[in-house]
Design a protein around this motif. Structure first.
Motif, short mmCIF file in Angstrom:
data_model
loop_
_atom_site.label_atom_id
_atom_site.label_comp_id
_atom_site.label_asym_id
_atom_site.label_seq_id
_atom_site.Cartn_x
_atom_site.Cartn_y
_atom_site.Cartn_z
N LYS A 121 0.83 -1.21 0.00
CA LYS A 121 0.00 0.00 0.00
C LYS A 121 0.87 1.27 0.00
O LYS A 121 0.51 2.29 -0.57
N GLU A 122 2.04 1.16 0.66
CA GLU A 122 2.92 2.33 0.81
C GLU A 122 3.33 2.88 -0.56
O GLU A 122 3.60 4.07 -0.70
N SER A 123 3.41 2.01 -1.55
CA SER A 123 3.83 2.44 -2.89
C SER A 123 2.88 3.51 -3.43
O SER A 123 3.27 4.39 -4.18
N ILE A 124 1.62 3.41 -3.02
CA ILE A 124 0.63 4.37 -3.53
C ILE A 124 0.92 5.76 -2.95
O ILE A 124 0.89 6.75 -3.67
N HIS A 125 1.26 5.81 -1.66
CA HIS A 125 1.61 7.11 -1.05
C HIS A 125 2.82 7.69 -1.76
O HIS A 125 2.88 8.89 -2.03
N SER A 126 3.77 6.83 -2.05
CA SER A 126 4.98 7.29 -2.73
C SER A 126 4.63 7.87 -4.10
O SER A 126 5.09 8.94 -4.48
N LEU A 127 3.77 7.16 -4.82
CA LEU A 127 3.35 7.62 -6.15
C LEU A 127 2.58 8.94 -6.04
O LEU A 127 2.82 9.88 -6.81
N GLN A 128 1.70 9.03 -5.05
CA GLN A 128 0.92 10.26 -4.87
C GLN A 128 1.84 11.44 -4.52
O GLN A 128 1.62 12.56 -4.98
N ASN A 129 2.87 11.13 -3.72
CA ASN A 129 3.78 12.21 -3.34
C ASN A 129 4.60 12.72 -4.51
O ASN A 129 5.08 13.85 -4.50
N GLY A 130 4.77 11.88 -5.51
CA GLY A 130 5.53 12.30 -6.69
C GLY A 130 4.63 12.82 -7.80
O GLY A 130 5.06 12.94 -8.94
N THR A 131 3.37 13.05 -7.49
CA THR A 131 2.40 13.46 -8.52
C THR A 131 1.94 14.89 -8.24
O THR A 131 1.79 15.28 -7.09
N HIS A 132 1.75 15.66 -9.29
CA HIS A 132 1.29 17.04 -9.05
C HIS A 132 -0.08 17.29 -9.68
O HIS A 132 -0.49 16.59 -10.61
N THR A 133 -0.78 18.28 -9.16
CA THR A 133 -2.09 18.66 -9.71
C THR A 133 -1.84 19.52 -10.94
O THR A 133 -1.04 20.45 -10.88
N PRO A 134 -2.51 19.22 -12.05
CA PRO A 134 -2.21 19.98 -13.27
C PRO A 134 -2.66 21.43 -13.15
O PRO A 134 -3.64 21.73 -12.47
N SER A 135 -1.90 22.29 -13.78
CA SER A 135 -2.35 23.70 -13.79
C SER A 135 -3.01 23.94 -15.14
O SER A 135 -2.48 23.58 -16.19
N MET A 136 -4.21 24.48 -15.09
CA MET A 136 -5.00 24.66 -16.30
C MET A 136 -4.80 26.06 -16.86
O MET A 136 -4.50 26.99 -16.12
N VAL A 137 -5.02 26.16 -18.14
CA VAL A 137 -4.89 27.48 -18.77
C VAL A 137 -6.23 28.22 -18.71
O VAL A 137 -6.34 29.32 -18.19
N THR A 138 -7.27 27.55 -19.21
CA THR A 138 -8.57 28.24 -19.25
C THR A 138 -9.52 27.80 -18.15
O THR A 138 -10.46 28.49 -17.82
N GLU A 139 -9.27 26.60 -17.59
CA GLU A 139 -10.17 26.10 -16.53
C GLU A 139 -9.41 25.99 -15.21
O GLU A 139 -8.19 26.11 -15.19
N ALA A 140 -10.17 25.75 -14.14
CA ALA A 140 -9.52 25.59 -12.84
C ALA A 140 -9.67 24.15 -12.38
O ALA A 140 -10.74 23.58 -12.50
N ALA A 141 -8.58 23.57 -11.88
CA ALA A 141 -8.64 22.18 -11.41
C ALA A 141 -9.01 22.16 -9.93
O ALA A 141 -8.55 23.00 -9.16
N ILE A 142 -9.88 21.21 -9.59
CA ILE A 142 -10.20 21.03 -8.17
C ILE A 142 -9.21 20.01 -7.63
O ILE A 142 -9.20 18.85 -8.07
N PRO A 143 -8.34 20.43 -6.73
CA PRO A 143 -7.28 19.49 -6.30
C PRO A 143 -7.86 18.31 -5.52
O PRO A 143 -8.65 18.50 -4.62
N PHE A 144 -7.51 17.12 -5.94
CA PHE A 144 -7.98 15.91 -5.23
C PHE A 144 -6.95 14.82 -5.45
O PHE A 144 -6.66 14.45 -6.59
N ARG A 145 -6.38 14.34 -4.36
CA ARG A 145 -5.31 13.34 -4.47
C ARG A 145 -5.93 11.94 -4.47
O ARG A 145 -6.02 11.29 -3.44
N SER A 146 -6.37 11.53 -5.64
CA SER A 146 -7.01 10.22 -5.73
C SER A 146 -5.99 9.17 -6.19
O SER A 146 -4.80 9.46 -6.31
N ARG A 147 -6.50 7.97 -6.50
CA ARG A 147 -5.63 6.91 -7.05
C ARG A 147 -5.88 6.73 -8.55
O ARG A 147 -5.66 5.68 -9.10
#
Ligand code: GTP
Ligand code: MG
Length: 585
Positions: A121-147
């Motif tokens: 399970k720990e691998s998922i936390h590691s993957l999430q920690n290395g993942t970023h929320t995309p920055s949008m140009v015209t729209e706004a992203a709702i940040p959510f750290r899912s799988r």
């Protein structure tokens, strides 16, 4: 019932995965997912082809054990939307920096997706920690750290396509043409029933995807209700699901109340401050309403969210785009979960049960006796209960009654839900296999004969006692709810739908009888046995033929215009001398 988005699927065998260099065997979790897979593979063996009766002496897993293992497996799994051109090798190497991978497969559903199961399970936390929320140009992203991730190549031009060498398998059921071919070439009717089961049953990958989807929805619901559980039920888990069936989910909040790590010592009892509402139903509606909002606004991949809160069983319906599943989320529906367990038990008790149920379900679907929209038609759940009831009637019985399963139960099996006694033995190994050796061919024919002549006008179907009983009300079809015994699970079925079922059952029994006498040679490619049953009925064919014999549309329009013209002439002067209809423009 389901959005059929999932198309081609690429699977990598568990064995291949275990040998892959991405896995460190020493870190394999104790609850090895392979054991569930092995069970499924065993299930996938054509049932009842050479043997009748359930002679499998190996110990069979309890429903709760399968659920627990699958759930745990899903919690170590992620869903990744991949670029269309991807090197599988590089992809796995990239992900394995977060930990060893136990299993993975690709599938297509409006794009390429990968399901990746880590060993820990720990691998998922590691993957999430290395993942970023995309920055949008015209729209706004709702940040959510899912799988549920999006994988993008850093340098697209560097990515060579190695997909051509990936072995793909199709996750959808076979086309009608392919099915007819398979059935026509089968050696016997028994063989046909087993072939149909093999082609339509949920695959290992589809099952994994179902549990993963529940697990992803659980993450979203947990934002409101930490420690909640989202459990699949219905045909996704009762072993009667066909590829493409919907995904029924149960939001279980009961466990939250039970979590208490400290023993309550002393003179006081501590309770949570909670809000009260007038009834359980209102509580359910409020919870589902807020979860529906969450899915709609924040749920990655959840589209078309509908809150159907005034239904008898309130639910939130949505499509999970990435998996392609049509999902129904309910809560406070524990009895349905227990029904799924009961059906699972019946399906596992004798190898003929699932083969027969799949054929009856496909037959009903082929003749539009069942549909994906609610209405006055019979449901797959009712059909399954009818097959179970029929198998309880055989001599000797193929399936035990629910009452006899209750007698075999021990203290640990005791289960009371909302005042209803839902107790039955859960250890499959405690149930004696049937001594009945009838073939699937005979059972299918007898099923149609039995229900083609059933006294629906006065009798009710009851799997608890395993015998016909007087109908307690005037509904055309009465099938007693196994656990809420005062309820009828087929209350919605109209007289005309029941009549259609009876007519088709009689016709099918007759076809099987006739085909018995005069079976075409395999090379003639003529539908026979089960294949003949899945064709439109004689009555439908007649009406189709009538339609086909009609004149072409252009001719019909011309004559219609002519008749309007002649009518207009007739009507142009009415008795009072005024023009009433005019076709003149
Ligand atoms: P599919 O048609 O393949 O989806 O079969 P299903 O068994 O999943 O049926 P459905 O999605 O309609 O319902 C899901 C589960 O809810 C069933 O398996 C039953 O456990 C339960 N259920 C459905 N209809 C009824 C009903 O009328 N009464 C009761 N008590 N339970 C029902
Ligand atoms: Mg369902």
């Amino acid at each position: 019932m389901a959005v059929r988005g999932v198309g081609r699927l690429t699977c990598v065998s568990l064995c291949a995965q275990r040998n892959s260099r991405f896995q460190r065997p020493a870190l394999r979790p104790l609850s090895c997912p392979g054991t569930v897979a092995a069970d499924l593979r065993r299930e996938e063996q054509p049932s009842g082809s050479t043997e009748t009766g359930s002679e499998d002496k190996s110990s069979k897993k309890r429903f709760s054990e399968v659920q627990k293992e699958r759930r745990e497996q899903a919690q170590r799994t992620v869903l990744i939307h991949c670029p269309n051109k991807i090197s599988e090798k590089k992809f796995l190497k990239y992900l394995s920096q977060h930990g060893p991978i136990n299993n993975h497969f690709f599938y297509e559903s409006f794009g390429l997706y990968a399901v990746v199961e880590f060993c820990q399970k720990e691998s998922i936390h590691s993957l999430q920690n290395g993942t970023h929320t995309p920055s949008m140009v015209t729209e706004a992203a709702i940040p959510f750290r899912s799988r549920f991730f999006n994988l993008k190549p850093k340098n697209p031009s560097n990515q060579t396509s190695e997909r051509s060498c990936i072995q793909s398998s199709n996750q959808l059921p076979p086309s009608s043409k392919k099915l007819f071919e398979l059935l026509c070439y089968a050696e016997s009717i028994d063989d046909q029933l087993n072939t149909l089961l093999k082609e339509f049953q949920l695959t290992e990958e589809n099952t994994r995807l179902r549990y993963l989807t529940c697990s992803l929805i659980e993450d979203i619901a947990a934002a409101y209700f930490p420690d909640c559980t989202v459990r699949p039920f219905g045909s996704s888990v009762n072993t009667f699901g066909k590829l493409g069936c919907d995904l029924d989910m149960f939001l279980d909040l009961d466990e939250i109340g039970k979590i208490s790590t400290h023993k309550n010592i002393g003179n006081f009892l501590m309770e949570f401050q909670v809000k009260n509402v007038p009834s359980e139903r209102i509580a359910t509606q409020k919870i589902l309403s807020v979860i529906g909002e969450c899915l709609d606004h924040f749920g990655p991949g959840c589209v078309g969210v509908q809150k159907i809160l005034n239904a008898r069983c309130p639910l939130v319906r949505f499509s999970h785009q990435a998996s392609g599943f049509q999902c129904d989320l309910t809560t406070n529906n524990r009895i349905a979960l227990k029904s799924s367990e009961l059906l699972y038990m019946y399906g596992a008790l004798d190898s003929r049960v699932r083969a027969l149920v799949f054929s009856v379900r496909c037959w009903a679907r082929a003749h539009s006796l069942t549909t994906s929209i609610p209405g006055a038609w019979i449901t797959n759940f009712s059909l399954t209960v009818m097959v179970i009831f029929f198998l309880q009637q055989r001599s000797p019985p193929i399936l035990p009654t629910l009452d006899s399963l209750k007698i075999l139960a021990d203290a640990g099996d005791k289960c009371i839900i909302e005042g209803n006694n839902c107790t039955f033995v859960r250890d499959l190994n405690k149930i004696k296999p049937s001594e009945n050796t009838e073939t699937l061919e005979l059972l299918l024919k007898e099923f149609f004969e039995y229900f083609g002549n059933f006294a629906f006008n006065k009798n009710s179907i009851n799997i608890r006692q395993g015998r016909e009983q007087n109908k307690p009300d005037s509904s055309p079809l009465h099938i007693q709810n196994p656990f809420e015994t005062s309820l009828n699970i087929s209350k919605n079925v109209s007289q005309s739908q029941l009549q259609k079922f009876v007519d088709l059952a009689r016709e099918s029994a007759w076809i099987l009888q006739e085909k018995d006498k005069d079976r075409p040679s395999p090379s003639s490619n003529q539908p026979w046995g089960l294949a003949a049953l899945l064709l439109p009925s004689v009555a439908n064919m007649k009406s189709l033929a009538k339609k086909k014999n009609k004149r072409p549309a252009s001719e019909r329009i011309k004559s219609l215009l002519d008749s309007i013209k002649s009518n207009s002439t007739e009507n142009s002067t009415s008795t009072n001398g005024k023009r009433t209809i005019s076709t003149h423009t």
